[in-house]
Design a protein around this motif. Structure first.
Motif, PDB file in Angstrom:
ATOM      1  N   VAL A  18      40.166  39.552  38.279  1.00 44.18           N
ATOM      2  CA  VAL A  18      41.169  40.117  37.375  1.00 44.18           C
ATOM      3  C   VAL A  18      40.795  39.843  35.920  1.00 44.18           C
ATOM      4  O   VAL A  18      40.923  40.720  35.063  1.00 44.18           O
ATOM      5  CB  VAL A  18      42.567  39.560  37.701  1.00 44.18           C
ATOM      6  N   ILE A  19      40.337  38.634  35.635  1.00 51.22           N
ATOM      7  CA  ILE A  19      39.909  38.289  34.277  1.00 51.22           C
ATOM      8  C   ILE A  19      38.832  39.256  33.803  1.00 51.22           C
ATOM      9  O   ILE A  19      38.910  39.818  32.702  1.00 51.22           O
ATOM     10  CB  ILE A  19      39.404  36.832  34.220  1.00 51.22           C
ATOM     11  N   TRP A  20      37.797  39.455  34.631  1.00 48.08           N
ATOM     12  CA  TRP A  20      36.706  40.356  34.256  1.00 48.08           C
ATOM     13  C   TRP A  20      37.216  41.773  33.999  1.00 48.08           C
ATOM     14  O   TRP A  20      36.803  42.415  33.033  1.00 48.08           O
ATOM     15  CB  TRP A  20      35.646  40.389  35.354  1.00 48.08           C
ATOM     16  N   THR A  21      38.102  42.236  34.864  1.00 54.94           N
ATOM     17  CA  THR A  21      38.610  43.602  34.730  1.00 54.94           C
ATOM     18  C   THR A  21      39.427  43.762  33.451  1.00 54.94           C
ATOM     19  O   THR A  21      39.264  44.744  32.716  1.00 54.94           O
ATOM     20  CB  THR A  21      39.458  43.982  35.961  1.00 54.94           C
ATOM     21  N   LEU A  22      40.290  42.814  33.173  1.00 54.52           N
ATOM     22  CA  LEU A  22      41.080  42.867  31.940  1.00 54.52           C
ATOM     23  C   LEU A  22      40.172  42.851  30.709  1.00 54.52           C
ATOM     24  O   LEU A  22      40.390  43.601  29.751  1.00 54.52           O
ATOM     25  CB  LEU A  22      42.060  41.690  31.893  1.00 54.52           C
ATOM     26  N   LYS A  23      39.153  42.006  30.736  1.00 55.46           N
ATOM     27  CA  LYS A  23      38.230  41.904  29.602  1.00 55.46           C
ATOM     28  C   LYS A  23      37.432  43.199  29.425  1.00 55.46           C
ATOM     29  O   LYS A  23      37.246  43.677  28.300  1.00 55.46           O
ATOM     30  CB  LYS A  23      37.271  40.736  29.811  1.00 55.46           C
ATOM     31  N   ILE A 149      28.421  48.585  35.312  1.00 56.76           N
ATOM     32  CA  ILE A 149      29.263  47.747  36.163  1.00 56.76           C
ATOM     33  C   ILE A 149      30.573  48.468  36.501  1.00 56.76           C
ATOM     34  O   ILE A 149      31.121  49.208  35.679  1.00 56.76           O
ATOM     35  CB  ILE A 149      29.548  46.388  35.469  1.00 56.76           C
ATOM     36  N   GLY A 150      31.037  48.282  37.743  1.00 57.59           N
ATOM     37  CA  GLY A 150      32.275  48.912  38.179  1.00 57.59           C
ATOM     38  C   GLY A 150      33.074  47.999  39.081  1.00 57.59           C
ATOM     39  O   GLY A 150      32.747  46.813  39.251  1.00 57.59           O
ATOM     40  N   VAL A 195      30.658  40.145  29.372  1.00 50.60           N
ATOM     41  CA  VAL A 195      31.999  39.743  29.830  1.00 50.60           C
ATOM     42  C   VAL A 195      31.914  38.789  31.020  1.00 50.60           C
ATOM     43  O   VAL A 195      32.711  37.851  31.129  1.00 50.60           O
ATOM     44  CB  VAL A 195      32.828  40.995  30.206  1.00 50.60           C
ATOM     45  N   ILE A 196      30.931  39.006  31.897  1.00 46.12           N
ATOM     46  CA  ILE A 196      30.760  38.118  33.051  1.00 46.12           C
ATOM     47  C   ILE A 196      30.187  36.783  32.594  1.00 46.12           C
ATOM     48  O   ILE A 196      30.697  35.710  32.944  1.00 46.12           O
ATOM     49  CB  ILE A 196      29.839  38.759  34.106  1.00 46.12           C
TER      50      ILE A 196
END
Length: 219
Positions: A18-23, A149-150, A195-196
Motif C-alpha cells: 500500500v505504501i508503494w502504491t500511494l507513493k 512497474i505495475g 519509490v521502492i
C-alpha cells in the motif's frame, strides 16, 4: 480531497504494498504504526473482521486487505495507472496477482518447515511456484507488465526483499541468479525503482524479526 491514513506495521510486506502504491500515485497520506501485540481501538474498529493491517482510511471509509486496497486506490485515483488500459491485459494482471496470493500458504509452509521430509516437500513446492512465476508470468520482461512497474510487481514485491529474509531464517537459498536468472534480474530492477528503494524496512532488523517469528512457530 478527503484525508488518507494507513494503519500498518513496520515489518509487513502487505502494508508496504500500500505504501508503494500511494507513493507511486503521488497521494499524500498519514502513516500510523500499529503494535500488533496490543492492537489499537482504531484498528479493531475499522477492521473488526480480520483485525489485521493494513487498513486504508479515506475520509469516513475504511478499506482492509492489501490487494483490495490496491484496487481501491487504482480506481479512486486513476492518475499514474498501475494496471493496463487494455481489458485483456488487465484481466491477466489480476490473474497473476490472484495466483501469487493463492500460493501464500505454500511459501509460509517453507518458512516454518523443519529440516527433513517436511522441508524437502516445502522446498519442492516453492521452487515449482517460482518456476511458474518466472517462466509464465514474468518471461523476458523487465517488469511483469513490460517496461514500467505495475500492480503485479507490487503484489510480488515481497519476493524482492522479504523472501531473502525467509531463506536466511530457514537456512536454504532458493532464488538466485543461477536458479532463477530472470526473476533475480527483476528483483534488482524492482529495488532500483526510487519509490521502492526509498521505502523498505531496515534489512538487519527485518531479518532478525523473521528469525524470531520462525522460532516461535517451530517450538
Amino acid at each position: 480531497m478527503a484525508g488518507v491514513k494507513l494503519l500498518g506495521f513496520w515489518a509487513s510486506s502487505f502494508a508496504y504494498r500500500v505504501i508503494w502504491t500511494l507513493k507511486l500515485k503521488g497521494i499524500n497520506y498519514e502513516y500510523i504504526e500499529e503494535d500488533l501485540r496490543n492492537k489499537s481501538q482504531l484498528l479493531l474498529h475499522h477492521n473488526p473482521v480480520h483485525k489485521k493491517v493494513p487498513v486504508l482510511l479515506h475520509g469516513d471509509k475504511a478499506v482492509a486487505e492489501s490487494l483490495v486496497i490496491l484496487e481501491y486506490i487504482e480506481e479512486t485515483w486513476p492518475e499514474n495507472p498501475l494496471l493496463p488500459t487494455d481489458a485483456y491485459e488487465r484481466a491477466m494482471a489480476r490473474f497473476w496477482i490472484n495466483f501469487g496470493e493463492s500460493k501464500n500458504a505454500t511459501f509460509f509452509q517453507f518458512f516454518k518447515s523443519a529440516a527433513g521430509e517436511e522441508q524437502e516437500k516445502a522446498i519442492k513446492e516453492t521452487v515449482e511456484i517460482l518456476k511458474i512465476i518466472e517462466e509464465q508470468s514474468l518471461g523476458d520482461k523487465k517488469f511483469f507488465g513490460g517496461e514500467a512497474i505495475g500492480l503485479v510487481d507490487i503484489a510480488f514485491g515481497w519476493l524482492a526483499y522479504w523472501f531473502e529474509g525467509i531463506e536466511e531464517a530457514v537456512g536454504t537459498k532458493l532464488l538466485n541468479s543461477t536458479t532463477f536468472p530472470r526473476l533475480h534480474a527483476w528483483i534488482q530492477n524492482f529495488k532500483q525503482v526510487p519509490v521502492i528503494k526509498e521505502n523498505l524496512p531496515d534489512r538487519q532488523k527485518l531479518w532478525a524479526h523473521s528469525k524470531r517469528f520462525r522460532e516461535s512457530l517451530i517450538q
